[in-house]
Motif scaffolding. Structure first.
Motif, short mmCIF file in Angstrom:
data_model
loop_
_atom_site.label_atom_id
_atom_site.label_comp_id
_atom_site.label_asym_id
_atom_site.label_seq_id
_atom_site.Cartn_x
_atom_site.Cartn_y
_atom_site.Cartn_z
N ARG A 265 0.84 -1.20 0.00
CA ARG A 265 0.00 0.00 0.00
C ARG A 265 0.87 1.25 0.00
N THR A 266 0.43 2.25 -0.76
CA THR A 266 1.09 3.55 -0.80
C THR A 266 0.03 4.63 -0.60
N ASP A 267 0.27 5.52 0.35
CA ASP A 267 -0.63 6.65 0.61
C ASP A 267 0.20 7.92 0.64
N GLY A 268 -0.29 8.96 -0.01
CA GLY A 268 0.43 10.22 -0.02
C GLY A 268 -0.49 11.41 -0.06
N GLU A 269 0.06 12.54 0.34
CA GLU A 269 -0.73 13.78 0.34
C GLU A 269 0.21 14.96 0.20
N VAL A 270 -0.17 15.91 -0.66
CA VAL A 270 0.52 17.19 -0.80
C VAL A 270 -0.52 18.28 -0.57
N ARG A 271 -0.22 19.22 0.31
CA ARG A 271 -1.20 20.26 0.67
C ARG A 271 -0.53 21.62 0.60
N LEU A 272 -1.21 22.57 -0.06
CA LEU A 272 -0.76 23.95 -0.15
C LEU A 272 -1.85 24.85 0.42
N GLY A 273 -1.47 25.81 1.24
CA GLY A 273 -2.44 26.70 1.85
C GLY A 273 -2.03 28.15 1.72
N LEU A 274 -3.03 29.04 1.65
CA LEU A 274 -2.80 30.46 1.52
C LEU A 274 -3.83 31.22 2.34
N ALA A 275 -3.38 32.20 3.12
CA ALA A 275 -4.27 33.01 3.94
C ALA A 275 -3.99 34.49 3.68
N TYR A 276 -5.02 35.19 3.18
CA TYR A 276 -4.90 36.63 2.90
C TYR A 276 -5.81 37.37 3.89
N ARG A 277 -5.21 38.09 4.83
CA ARG A 277 -6.00 38.80 5.84
C ARG A 277 -5.26 40.07 6.29
N PRO A 278 -5.18 41.08 5.44
CA PRO A 278 -4.56 42.35 5.83
C PRO A 278 -5.33 42.99 6.99
N PHE A 279 -4.63 43.77 7.77
CA PHE A 279 -5.21 44.34 8.98
C PHE A 279 -6.38 45.27 8.68
N ALA A 280 -6.27 46.09 7.67
CA ALA A 280 -7.28 47.12 7.41
C ALA A 280 -8.22 46.76 6.26
N SER A 281 -8.18 45.53 5.78
CA SER A 281 -8.98 45.17 4.61
C SER A 281 -10.37 44.67 5.01
N ARG A 282 -11.35 44.90 4.13
CA ARG A 282 -12.70 44.34 4.32
C ARG A 282 -12.76 42.87 3.89
N TRP A 283 -11.71 42.40 3.24
CA TRP A 283 -11.70 41.03 2.70
C TRP A 283 -10.76 40.13 3.50
N ILE A 284 -11.18 38.88 3.68
CA ILE A 284 -10.32 37.80 4.15
C ILE A 284 -10.51 36.64 3.19
N VAL A 285 -9.41 36.09 2.69
CA VAL A 285 -9.47 34.99 1.72
C VAL A 285 -8.59 33.85 2.21
N LEU A 286 -9.16 32.65 2.23
CA LEU A 286 -8.45 31.43 2.60
C LEU A 286 -8.59 30.43 1.46
N ASP A 287 -7.47 29.78 1.11
CA ASP A 287 -7.50 28.79 0.04
C ASP A 287 -6.60 27.62 0.41
N ARG A 288 -7.08 26.40 0.09
CA ARG A 288 -6.28 25.21 0.34
C ARG A 288 -6.43 24.24 -0.83
N LEU A 289 -5.29 23.76 -1.32
CA LEU A 289 -5.25 22.82 -2.43
C LEU A 289 -4.64 21.52 -1.94
N ASP A 290 -5.37 20.40 -2.12
CA ASP A 290 -4.93 19.08 -1.67
C ASP A 290 -4.81 18.15 -2.87
N PHE A 291 -3.70 17.43 -2.88
CA PHE A 291 -3.52 16.33 -3.84
C PHE A 291 -3.28 15.06 -3.03
N LEU A 292 -4.20 14.08 -3.17
CA LEU A 292 -4.14 12.86 -2.38
C LEU A 292 -4.12 11.66 -3.32
N PHE A 293 -3.29 10.69 -3.01
CA PHE A 293 -3.26 9.49 -3.85
C PHE A 293 -3.14 8.24 -2.97
#
Length: 573
Positions: A398-426
């Motif tokens: 058996r072989t199990d693997g995972e690659v995960r990339l994450g990004l968090a955009y949350r400037p102090f004075a911004s009205r926007w917060i953006v979170l993104d996560r990309l997963d590759f699983l095999f």
């Protein structure tokens, strides 16, 4: 109460529940109750509990709990109850407790340990300080298996002498097991132990449990010798090693452990000796993060490592009191496991790595991990993680693997917060009956917009592509999710919200919807609780884990954690 979901397995759709309590008699008596419901994948389960705590005196407390559960899985029903009563005392010279606990065979939602089901145990234990350096310790209990009728009686007493540089312990133990077939196993043992602070950094310790008259028939109470040493590397980090040897009437074992112990705060201790846990990828050794149990060899680098070995030297066969109870010495199979990890830390970045290897009678397993997390610039954080499991078993590979990339955009004075996560699983598995290979690519994007001080709008988009080969047949598909939620603050404490989402399977042209409303309340600063109900719902293990898309009622509890909010939450609690 928080939402829970089985990590990636998809066999549990949702859990919801609640708890309440009231304090009486000048806050010395607390009576509470709780309810939990789980559902999904052909399974429905409910648990109801009542508990009470009565602080009779500042040093004496009475505690009682009773719970009952009902569950149904694919038409098969089971139910059961559990009871606990405990009288505890924490005095200056006397510490002890008197207890009774019982678990029916059908009790629980799957969270009970195997050796706790269908058991009854009652007894007492305590310690009495005779003098400043001399302490009398004792324990006695009876354990019964409700399904087999097997019984165990254990009584033990010992004297402990504690000097400045050394400590000694002498005692006696009597253990009697009556198995389900009427067989009686007895162990009468003399106990001796000592520890010596040989130098400012080195501590030596040893213990021996000697069976008297050769009657060490009980599997869990053989003649046992334990030798160990602790060497303090720094004020907070200690490397340790210990060797255990047991000689029983039916089983001889050897065990070796080595690793690091860390004291991150006064009175606290963490061990990094190898721990085997059963999870999504089978038994493994350690986690990728949480590497505080390490040796800081420089300002930037820290390392940690561990060794765990268990070997049954002689295995002619023995009969345990309970088949679900793991052996007290040795293991169910022989194994050797090692783990080595490193961490590199800068002011804004941290890089962690780990290699694990475990070889046993049933399989050989490698685990390789690396993870990077940090701040690209103020308001923008990023993370990356990769892990790989390679298993060579007696019946499969058996072989199990995972690659995960994450990004968090949350400037102090911004009205926007953006979170993104990309997963590759095999996952790949081969055996005589199975030939399976699959991989999936999953991306989850969440954005939050605050147009004014009272209104928040949350947007979600998830996309998933799955490709599987099962016994030569190829399957693939694309699924995506679109969701939106709006919340409005009625007051500084109360808010309301509505949400909706759609799950689209492109291959089958199927659409599932989830929609509902909720009301929220700020129970404390940085702590928010909401109750909601979805008129329509669906479940997807890759999209629903951090959201509430199943049909029916749900509860959410959120905490904000940072260097200030943790301190405030502890003060409030």
């Amino acid at each position: 109460v928080v939402d829970y979901e089985a990590a990636g397995s998809g066999d549990l759709d949702y859990t919801w529940g609640g708890r309440g309590a009231v304090r009486l008699l000048d806050r010395t008596l607390e009576i509470g109750g709780s309810i939990i419901h789980e559902g999904g994948a052909g399974r429905e389960a409910d648990l109801y509990g009542l508990d009470a705590r009565w602080k009779i005196t500042p040093t004496t407390e009475l505690r009682a709990e009773v719970a009952t559960s009902e569950s149904e899985l694919d038409g098969a029903k089971q139910d059961g109850s559990a009871w606990l009563a405990e009288l505890g005392h924490q005095g200056r010279d006397l510490v002890g407790r008197l207890y009774y606990r019982e678990f029916d065979e059908g009790f629980g939602l799957g969270q009970q340990r195997g050796h706790q089901t269908a058991t009854r145990q009652y007894g007492l234990d305590g310690a009495w300080r005779l003098m400043d350096q001399l302490q009398l310790e004792g324990t006695a209990y009876r354990q019964l298996s409700l399904d087999t009728g097997a019984e165990r009686d254990v009584a033990e007493t010992a004297l402990r002498y504690m000097a400045k540089r050394y400590e000694t312990r002498f005692g006696l133990r009597q253990a009697n097991d009556e198995l389900a077939d009427g067989t009686v196993q007895r162990s009468t043992q003399a106990l001796v132990g000592a520890s010596l602070h040989a130098t400012r950094r080195l501590t030596l310790r040893g213990a021996h449990e000697q069976a008297l008259a050769g009657n060490d028939a009980s599997r869990d109470f053989p003649t046992r010798t334990l030798l160990g040493a602790d060497f303090r590397l720094t004020e907070k980090v200690t490397v340790f090693a210990e060797q255990e040897i047991t000689r029983g009437e039916n089983r001889d074992t050897e065990g070796t452990r080595a690793g690091l112990k860390a004291a991150p705060w006064s009175g606290g201790e963490l061990h990094s000796s190898l721990e085997r846990q059963t999870g999504e990828h089978g038994p493994r050794m350690f986690a990728l993060y949480g590497l505080r149990q390490s040796w800081q060899i420089s300002k930037l680098w820290s390392v940690d490592g561990s060794l765990d070995r268990s070997q049954t030297v002689s295995r002619p066969g023995d009969t345990p009191l309970d088949e679900d109870t793991p052996p007290a010495s040795g293991d169910r199979e022989d194994f050797t496991a090692v783990s080595v990890g490193t961490t590199y830390s800068l002011e804004q970045w941290s890089w962690a790595n780990r290699v694990e290897y475990r070889t046993s009678d049933s399989e050989d397993r490698w685990g390789i991990f690396t993870g990077l997390v940090g701040q690209v610039r103020p308001g923008l954080g990023a993370s990356a993680r990769a892990q790989l499991f390679l298993t060579d078993g007696q019946a499969n590979e058996r072989t199990d693997g995972e690659v995960r990339l994450g990004l968090a955009y949350r400037p102090f004075a911004s009205r926007w917060i953006v979170l993104d996560r990309l997963d590759f699983l095999f996952h790949e598995e081969k055996s005589e009956s199975v030939d399976l290979a699959s991989w999936r690519l999953v991306n989850n994007l969440n954005a939050n917009y605050r147009p004014n001080g009272r209104t928040q709008i949350s947007l979600q988009y998830g996309a998933k592509y799955v490709r599987e080969r099962i016994d030569g047949e190829l399957y693939h598909g694309f699924t995506d999710l679109i969701g939106i939620e709006g919340r409005y603050d009625l007051t500084s404490l109360w808010d309301i919200g509505v949400r909706g989402s759609a799950l689209h399977s492109w291959n089958s042209h199927a659409l599932d919807y989830s929609t509902g409303a909720s009301v929220g309340y700020n129970v404390a600063k940085n702590a928010w609780l909401s109750l909601g109900y979805n008129l329509l719902g669906f479940h997807d293990p890759d999209f629903s884990r951090a959201d509430f898309t199943a049909k029916g009622p749900y509860m959410r509890f959120r905490l904000k954690f940072d260097q200030d909010s943790v301190r405030e939450a502890l003060r409030w609690l």
